[in-house]
Scaffold this motif. Sequence first.
Motif, PDB file in Angstrom:
ATOM      1  N   ALA A  25     -25.994   0.181 -67.130  1.00 26.98           N
ATOM      2  CA  ALA A  25     -25.005   0.456 -66.506  1.00 26.98           C
ATOM      3  C   ALA A  25     -25.360   0.929 -64.937  1.00 26.98           C
ATOM      4  O   ALA A  25     -24.515   0.672 -64.024  1.00 26.98           O
ATOM      5  CB  ALA A  25     -24.303   1.833 -66.970  1.00 26.98           C
ATOM      6  N   ILE A  26     -26.441   1.178 -64.531  1.00 21.33           N
ATOM      7  CA  ILE A  26     -27.057   1.475 -63.232  1.00 21.33           C
ATOM      8  C   ILE A  26     -27.019  -0.126 -62.759  1.00 21.33           C
ATOM      9  O   ILE A  26     -26.675  -0.153 -61.412  1.00 21.33           O
ATOM     10  CB  ILE A  26     -28.484   2.259 -63.228  1.00 21.33           C
ATOM     11  N   LEU A  27     -27.634  -0.840 -63.349  1.00 24.66           N
ATOM     12  CA  LEU A  27     -27.797  -2.188 -62.816  1.00 24.66           C
ATOM     13  C   LEU A  27     -26.698  -2.911 -62.634  1.00 24.66           C
ATOM     14  O   LEU A  27     -26.539  -3.656 -61.563  1.00 24.66           O
ATOM     15  CB  LEU A  27     -28.896  -3.013 -63.700  1.00 24.66           C
ATOM     16  N   ALA A  28     -25.695  -2.723 -63.339  1.00 24.18           N
ATOM     17  CA  ALA A  28     -24.267  -3.350 -63.139  1.00 24.18           C
ATOM     18  C   ALA A  28     -23.778  -2.679 -61.781  1.00 24.18           C
ATOM     19  O   ALA A  28     -22.539  -3.116 -61.625  1.00 24.18           O
ATOM     20  CB  ALA A  28     -23.570  -3.183 -64.458  1.00 24.18           C
ATOM     21  N   GLY A  29     -23.915  -1.558 -61.633  1.00 21.79           N
ATOM     22  CA  GLY A  29     -23.384  -0.556 -60.543  1.00 21.79           C
ATOM     23  C   GLY A  29     -22.087   0.165 -61.084  1.00 21.79           C
ATOM     24  O   GLY A  29     -21.629   0.793 -60.545  1.00 21.79           O
ATOM     25  N   THR A  30     -22.084   0.300 -62.404  1.00 22.13           N
ATOM     26  CA  THR A  30     -21.002   1.211 -62.904  1.00 22.13           C
ATOM     27  C   THR A  30     -21.377   2.521 -63.003  1.00 22.13           C
ATOM     28  O   THR A  30     -20.769   3.383 -62.581  1.00 22.13           O
ATOM     29  CB  THR A  30     -21.087   1.164 -64.557  1.00 22.13           C
ATOM     30  N   LEU A  31     -22.753   2.891 -62.893  1.00 22.11           N
ATOM     31  CA  LEU A  31     -23.342   4.322 -62.550  1.00 22.11           C
ATOM     32  C   LEU A  31     -23.806   3.920 -61.343  1.00 22.11           C
ATOM     33  O   LEU A  31     -24.952   3.446 -61.076  1.00 22.11           O
ATOM     34  CB  LEU A  31     -24.403   4.589 -63.450  1.00 22.11           C
ATOM     35  N   LYS A  32     -23.292   4.562 -60.197  1.00 21.70           N
ATOM     36  CA  LYS A  32     -23.823   4.242 -58.866  1.00 21.70           C
ATOM     37  C   LYS A  32     -24.971   5.207 -58.505  1.00 21.70           C
ATOM     38  O   LYS A  32     -24.894   6.416 -59.088  1.00 21.70           O
ATOM     39  CB  LYS A  32     -22.514   4.624 -57.844  1.00 21.70           C
ATOM     40  N   GLU A  83     -36.252  -0.386 -55.284  1.00 20.98           N
ATOM     41  CA  GLU A  83     -36.117  -1.856 -55.467  1.00 20.98           C
ATOM     42  C   GLU A  83     -37.201  -2.400 -56.475  1.00 20.98           C
ATOM     43  O   GLU A  83     -36.798  -3.222 -57.444  1.00 20.98           O
ATOM     44  CB  GLU A  83     -36.498  -2.508 -54.169  1.00 20.98           C
ATOM     45  N   GLU A  84     -38.412  -1.708 -56.577  1.00 22.80           N
ATOM     46  CA  GLU A  84     -39.238  -2.423 -57.480  1.00 22.80           C
ATOM     47  C   GLU A  84     -38.951  -2.207 -58.910  1.00 22.80           C
ATOM     48  O   GLU A  84     -39.462  -2.727 -59.856  1.00 22.80           O
ATOM     49  CB  GLU A  84     -40.748  -1.916 -57.098  1.00 22.80           C
ATOM     50  N   CYS A  85     -38.119  -1.137 -59.078  1.00 19.09           N
ATOM     51  CA  CYS A  85     -37.710  -0.694 -60.537  1.00 19.09           C
ATOM     52  C   CYS A  85     -36.599  -1.574 -60.903  1.00 19.09           C
ATOM     53  O   CYS A  85     -36.453  -2.032 -62.005  1.00 19.09           O
ATOM     54  CB  CYS A  85     -37.392   0.753 -60.589  1.00 19.09           C
ATOM     55  N   VAL A  86     -35.570  -1.685 -60.056  1.00 16.57           N
ATOM     56  CA  VAL A  86     -34.231  -2.343 -60.483  1.00 16.57           C
ATOM     57  C   VAL A  86     -34.255  -3.853 -60.082  1.00 16.57           C
ATOM     58  O   VAL A  86     -33.788  -4.808 -60.839  1.00 16.57           O
ATOM     59  CB  VAL A  86     -33.266  -1.348 -60.106  1.00 16.57           C
ATOM     60  N   GLY A  87     -34.281  -3.965 -58.936  1.00 17.89           N
ATOM     61  CA  GLY A  87     -33.957  -5.419 -58.058  1.00 17.89           C
ATOM     62  C   GLY A  87     -32.583  -5.546 -58.387  1.00 17.89           C
ATOM     63  O   GLY A  87     -32.234  -6.738 -58.800  1.00 17.89           O
ATOM     64  N   ILE A  88     -31.471  -4.699 -58.124  1.00 19.28           N
ATOM     65  CA  ILE A  88     -30.022  -5.199 -58.213  1.00 19.28           C
ATOM     66  C   ILE A  88     -30.007  -6.381 -57.175  1.00 19.28           C
ATOM     67  O   ILE A  88     -30.227  -6.119 -55.924  1.00 19.28           O
ATOM     68  CB  ILE A  88     -29.278  -3.971 -58.074  1.00 19.28           C
ATOM     69  N   PRO A  89     -29.459  -7.623 -57.567  1.00 20.96           N
ATOM     70  CA  PRO A  89     -29.297  -8.529 -56.660  1.00 20.96           C
ATOM     71  C   PRO A  89     -28.417  -8.086 -55.718  1.00 20.96           C
ATOM     72  O   PRO A  89     -27.092  -7.600 -56.187  1.00 20.96           O
ATOM     73  CB  PRO A  89     -28.967  -9.820 -57.387  1.00 20.96           C
TER      74      PRO A  89
END
Length: 521
Positions: A25-32, A83-89
């Motif tokens: 949910a964090i990676l998809a941006g649902t949980l901002k 960033e090093e943890c998630v890398g959301i494009p």
Amino acid sequence: MIPLHLKKAAGATLQKQVYDEIRAAILAGTLKPGTALPSSRECARELKVSRNTIVLAFERLANEGYLRMRSGSGTFVSDPLPEECVGIPTLGSPELTEPFASSGGPKTPLYPAILLKLETLRMVQNGPGQHKIDFRYCSANWRNFPLREWRELLIENISRTSTNISGYGPPEGILELRQAIAKHVTNNRAIPVDPDQVIVTAGAQEALNLVSRLFVRPGVQVAIENPCYRGAALVFRSFDAALFPLPLDDEGACIEPLDQSDASLIYVTPSHQFPTGVTMSAKRRLELLSWAENNRAYIVEDDYDSDFRYDGPPLAALAGLNNNTSVIYLGTFSKSVGSGLRTGYAIVPKHLIEPMRQIKSLANCGHPWFEQIVLADFINGGGLERHIRRIRQAYSQTRAALLKSIHTHLGCVEILGAAGGVHVMATLPLHYPSARDVARVAAQEGVGVYTIETTGAFEIGASRHSRSLILGYALLSPEAATEGIMRIARGLRQANITETMRSPGLVARSVQTHVATGALR
Ligand SMILES: Cc1ncc(COP(=O)(O)O)c(C=O)c1O
């Protein structure tokens, strides 16, 4: 509450499922970033799991940097996300084209891979550029736009818009415009065209896409002039075509190499080869047509700038020589009216009318009505003819000043492509520095000149044009073109580059500028 869907009987432990779902949910941006999470006690109650399950999942997420746990105030999604943890494009980041999580361990796809080969075609070029005098190759000079006439036609047609815009039009384009284009092309290019053969497109670029969708699959051979227009080569490559380069000589694209190919499409610019400016000879045109007919290939004839011809009548278009059976002819209003209009057309052999209409309807259900009707009225009222005559005269004057100035200040430079279009290719003699170095010196003098590479050309293999400059003159007055060449010569002199230019043996050779069709170097 966080929308978690836990499956009690699933393979993964409940703690792993909580961890995976919150992370996703964090990676998809649902949980901002910054969002407060419910307490572990509330979560446990809601999900009917032990509190320890939630606490352990939260702790793992916190350890990896996704969550921040502040004693006394609660648990939050980290802000900023490390960033090093998630890398959301983000838009433009490489992850969008290589959609894999960048952290160590096995690569996990985040999104489906993009299947099309993407390469950048940068066409944006509005208004004045960064140089005081700019020999940029471009579509049309904005100062020449027929504003008054265009405004009148817009106003005349505005009252007709509501009914025409509330529904779909024919995908191939409105009849008024197809008739106008058929007449324009028949009159100016001696191609007998039935309006049914015309497909209105968003510039020649869309026509190249439509043709590729019909005929190109991975591995299909497409023969191209080498060098050629980048916009065409990149479209073919995006469909994974195998590009087959045809070398150029002073008669245009060479035909013999085609015998070693399996090409089913041959892309050419016979009127004014882009970028070299060579005009394909009549003999070569007939040979090309004959090869295409014998080998069941289509020729894509890109006639992008044939509205501008200064010396002698234009050679007959391939499409006019062939009874329209194996030539797909592309035209555009980008050079006459302007590329922002995004209107061009394909004229197809009769047996391709239906497939082209179908592919156009799949692409975008047709071109905007308003642009089409205004352009149709502009052509039918004689506006386009008048406009082309006017700007052709202006371009012709600038062209003459440019050639004279090259002759006077740069010496024995070989010029190709001066008979038509809005650019020439100037090949500097051997004792000059490379075109790239000349462009650098010119820039210091406030003059923009361009090489094959920086003009939007595409070339396979080592370039044979390292001393060739592409000089577009649509943006310049005769005075500016003259001044631009003088400044380049001055810059070269100041940079001491003219030492060799002035050596005695070379002076005699440097008095004449060829307006030549000599073999390309
Ligand atoms: C050779 C060539 N073909 C096609 C085009 C693209 O034209 P359009 O603006 O109609 O897509 C250009 C644009 O400059 C060009 O130089």
